[in-house]
Design a protein around this motif. Sequence first.
Motif, PDB file in Angstrom:
ATOM      1  N   HIS A 123      37.515 -14.612 116.882  1.00 53.18           N
ATOM      2  CA  HIS A 123      38.715 -13.769 117.015  1.00 53.18           C
ATOM      3  C   HIS A 123      39.643 -14.465 118.006  1.00 53.18           C
ATOM      4  O   HIS A 123      39.664 -14.154 119.193  1.00 53.18           O
ATOM      5  N   ARG A 124      40.399 -15.442 117.487  1.00 50.66           N
ATOM      6  CA  ARG A 124      41.267 -16.279 118.314  1.00 50.66           C
ATOM      7  C   ARG A 124      42.681 -16.239 117.769  1.00 50.66           C
ATOM      8  O   ARG A 124      42.894 -16.095 116.575  1.00 50.66           O
ATOM      9  N   ARG A 125      43.629 -16.411 118.653  1.00 46.78           N
ATOM     10  CA  ARG A 125      45.031 -16.413 118.217  1.00 46.78           C
ATOM     11  C   ARG A 125      45.903 -17.082 119.280  1.00 46.78           C
ATOM     12  O   ARG A 125      45.446 -17.358 120.393  1.00 46.78           O
ATOM     13  N   GLY A 126      47.172 -17.317 118.913  1.00 48.99           N
ATOM     14  CA  GLY A 126      48.136 -17.872 119.865  1.00 48.99           C
ATOM     15  C   GLY A 126      47.825 -19.281 120.303  1.00 48.99           C
ATOM     16  O   GLY A 126      47.995 -19.626 121.482  1.00 48.99           O
ATOM     17  N   ALA A 127      47.377 -20.159 119.382  1.00 48.85           N
ATOM     18  CA  ALA A 127      47.009 -21.516 119.767  1.00 48.85           C
ATOM     19  C   ALA A 127      48.239 -22.349 120.107  1.00 48.85           C
ATOM     20  O   ALA A 127      49.275 -22.258 119.439  1.00 48.85           O
ATOM     21  N   VAL A 128      48.129 -23.178 121.144  1.00 48.94           N
ATOM     22  CA  VAL A 128      49.183 -24.099 121.562  1.00 48.94           C
ATOM     23  C   VAL A 128      48.560 -25.465 121.770  1.00 48.94           C
ATOM     24  O   VAL A 128      47.354 -25.591 122.017  1.00 48.94           O
ATOM     25  N   ILE A 129      49.375 -26.500 121.690  1.00 44.85           N
ATOM     26  CA  ILE A 129      48.854 -27.856 121.732  1.00 44.85           C
ATOM     27  C   ILE A 129      49.788 -28.752 122.534  1.00 44.85           C
ATOM     28  O   ILE A 129      51.014 -28.653 122.427  1.00 44.85           O
ATOM     29  N   GLY A 130      49.204 -29.622 123.357  1.00 47.55           N
ATOM     30  CA  GLY A 130      49.937 -30.629 124.113  1.00 47.55           C
ATOM     31  C   GLY A 130      49.136 -31.912 124.120  1.00 47.55           C
ATOM     32  O   GLY A 130      48.024 -31.935 124.668  1.00 47.55           O
ATOM     33  N   HIS A 131      49.649 -32.941 123.468  1.00 48.98           N
ATOM     34  CA  HIS A 131      48.941 -34.217 123.324  1.00 48.98           C
ATOM     35  C   HIS A 131      47.583 -33.965 122.663  1.00 48.98           C
ATOM     36  O   HIS A 131      47.523 -33.588 121.503  1.00 48.98           O
ATOM     37  N   ARG A 132      46.480 -34.137 123.378  1.00 48.69           N
ATOM     38  CA  ARG A 132      45.150 -33.937 122.789  1.00 48.69           C
ATOM     39  C   ARG A 132      44.456 -32.693 123.345  1.00 48.69           C
ATOM     40  O   ARG A 132      43.237 -32.566 123.269  1.00 48.69           O
ATOM     41  N   THR A 133      45.226 -31.776 123.912  1.00 48.60           N
ATOM     42  CA  THR A 133      44.672 -30.545 124.468  1.00 48.60           C
ATOM     43  C   THR A 133      45.167 -29.349 123.676  1.00 48.60           C
ATOM     44  O   THR A 133      46.373 -29.215 123.431  1.00 48.60           O
ATOM     45  N   VAL A 134      44.240 -28.482 123.268  1.00 44.76           N
ATOM     46  CA  VAL A 134      44.565 -27.252 122.553  1.00 44.76           C
ATOM     47  C   VAL A 134      44.044 -26.081 123.378  1.00 44.76           C
ATOM     48  O   VAL A 134      42.947 -26.128 123.936  1.00 44.76           O
ATOM     49  N   ALA A 135      44.847 -25.014 123.478  1.00 46.47           N
ATOM     50  CA  ALA A 135      44.423 -23.798 124.179  1.00 46.47           C
ATOM     51  C   ALA A 135      44.775 -22.597 123.323  1.00 46.47           C
ATOM     52  O   ALA A 135      45.683 -22.646 122.490  1.00 46.47           O
ATOM     53  N   TRP A 136      44.029 -21.496 123.535  1.00 42.23           N
ATOM     54  CA  TRP A 136      44.308 -20.282 122.772  1.00 42.23           C
ATOM     55  C   TRP A 136      43.788 -19.065 123.523  1.00 42.23           C
ATOM     56  O   TRP A 136      43.041 -19.164 124.493  1.00 42.23           O
ATOM     57  N   GLN A 137      44.198 -17.881 123.040  1.00 45.67           N
ATOM     58  CA  GLN A 137      43.634 -16.610 123.481  1.00 45.67           C
ATOM     59  C   GLN A 137      42.374 -16.355 122.656  1.00 45.67           C
ATOM     60  O   GLN A 137      42.426 -16.383 121.435  1.00 45.67           O
ATOM     61  N   ASP A 138      41.282 -16.091 123.340  1.00 45.15           N
ATOM     62  CA  ASP A 138      40.011 -15.901 122.643  1.00 45.15           C
ATOM     63  C   ASP A 138      39.461 -14.508 122.943  1.00 45.15           C
ATOM     64  O   ASP A 138      39.132 -14.187 124.088  1.00 45.15           O
ATOM     65  N   TYR A 139      39.377 -13.682 121.895  1.00 47.09           N
ATOM     66  CA  TYR A 139      38.818 -12.335 122.003  1.00 47.09           C
ATOM     67  C   TYR A 139      37.332 -12.315 121.657  1.00 47.09           C
ATOM     68  O   TYR A 139      36.699 -11.253 121.696  1.00 47.09           O
ATOM     69  N   SER A 140      36.769 -13.460 121.319  1.00 49.50           N
ATOM     70  CA  SER A 140      35.389 -13.510 120.851  1.00 49.50           C
ATOM     71  C   SER A 140      34.369 -13.325 121.965  1.00 49.50           C
ATOM     72  O   SER A 140      33.222 -12.942 121.703  1.00 49.50           O
TER      73      SER A 140
END
Length: 551
Positions: A123-140
């Motif tokens: 249950h993840r959403r709102g993924a963002v990316i910069g170069h080789r880094t990805v971040a997101w909101q994780d409800y899991s």
Amino acid sequence: MFRFFLVLLGILAGGAQAEGVGAPLVGTRRVVNAGPGHQFEAHVSGSRAVYTHWKQGFSEVRWHELTTGEEGVIPGSGGFDVVADVSGDGMVFTRVTSASAVFFYDLKQRGPPVELAPRPSAHRRGAVIGHRTVAWQDYSYAPETSQPEIATVDLESGLLTRLTDDDSPDRTPAVSADGRVIVWTKCAQPLDCDIWEAVAGEGGFQTRALTGPQGDESQPQTNGEVVVYTSRRIEQGMPTQDIYWQAVGGGLEYRLALPGLDSRPILSGSLLAFEWRDPAAPFPNPEIMLFDLRTHTLYALTSTFRGEYLNDIGMDETGRVHVLWTTQENGFDVRALTFQLPGGEGRDVPPGCPAPEAACADPGRRPLLSSVTLRRFSGAPQRFQARFPASGQGLLCVDNGYAGTATSLGWVTINGTAVLEPSAFQKESRLLARPVAFEGLVQLEALIDGPSGSAFRMRLYDDSEGSALCQQPFPGEEVLTGRAVAPQVWGIAEPVGRDVLDETPQVAHGGCSQGGSGPLALAVWLVLVGLAGPRCMPVRARRGRSAPRAR
């Protein structure tokens, strides 16, 4: 992205104010997609934009090349693909089926999208990316409470890191263009949120709070050197909502104080784009503004009766800046403004392109076409007329009070069009300057009235050579002038706590622009796919260390 972060940090550290106003922007507006259905939440890296397209219960992610108009669709799988972000050739998005997972897609290879750090019933959403880094909101991590935490994946090593682990909801992550800084919002209580950062180091990510009890902060963004955010605060008993920023790691906090409500800041290099609601407008819809942190110049990029919702800003390899936003017309549509950043690194105006007043004060080698002095005597107003051939760009200079006293009643016309009127003689300085255009045959006329003894000198120069050095609009372009706005030094935002988080290895396949899901996009797609979860919820206030070490 821009490369003058050291200049920017020099401004932040010293609080110095740039002198004068930055050069006008010469830009072109374009439609990214205004077709059937809804288009929203666009992001840009280089000259490539990505956005979500929704039509008749079907959602997909599309990419669009701003320079050529080429467009494509990310291969789907029968689910809902929404809210994409892009950096270079890599992009991430959320795919909603029975779960809500984050996928990576290589825009160069054009293979199938690959899920990042797969997890059953994610249950993840709102993924963002910069170069080789990805971040997101994780409800899991806490499915029983649906409380979001912040997680990140390194696309090179495949390591998954949980950045937060506490009782406070963590939302809206953003990643710097180099992937080394992640920022997000942590809410201890409803309307009591702060900005946190995680900076990559040799031992993992070091996290800390950037803001404290000063206000309710949200919507963070970063370029890797500076963090910008929105803050709601009480001043003299009245609520305010403005844009603030400070250096990564903390320090002096700066504020852009404008009337009305400011929101949705996005930072790229020294350019800060945001939404602004004019309290004096008959319909205070959000408009798109741009503030240059180097020159302290504010530009209005839109001014319509519709609402414009900012999506992203970025620069391509040719130095052109692209600003993307969503507007509500026939549904939601994506539009863009492209302009060349004037002057290059560290310059307020293009070289060889002085203001008209400076050019009149020192005309240099500009050819003088006409020079005449008008003096006011008793009786009828004095007039002057002349006709001569000239083509191209010209410069009109009027020295009010030359060989007499200054007049408040003067007129200058070229080919029947008023260039200077009494209002200019009354309100401006004694040196009046105007760029003019010649179209083969020039008819120059001037008139002086008012008290006897007043006078002005009129000089007209051929400025074709000088104007060639300046930015000139081409057909289809428009000129956007700015105004000087000095940011306020607000103080030092006290950090709350810090921790170093260990990295938890998991397999991550694939693979990155800064950004996050805007409020408009989240509202649209969450309602459409029925995933709207709880927002800020009452939790125990914790003003200490961010979390124990990740497990």
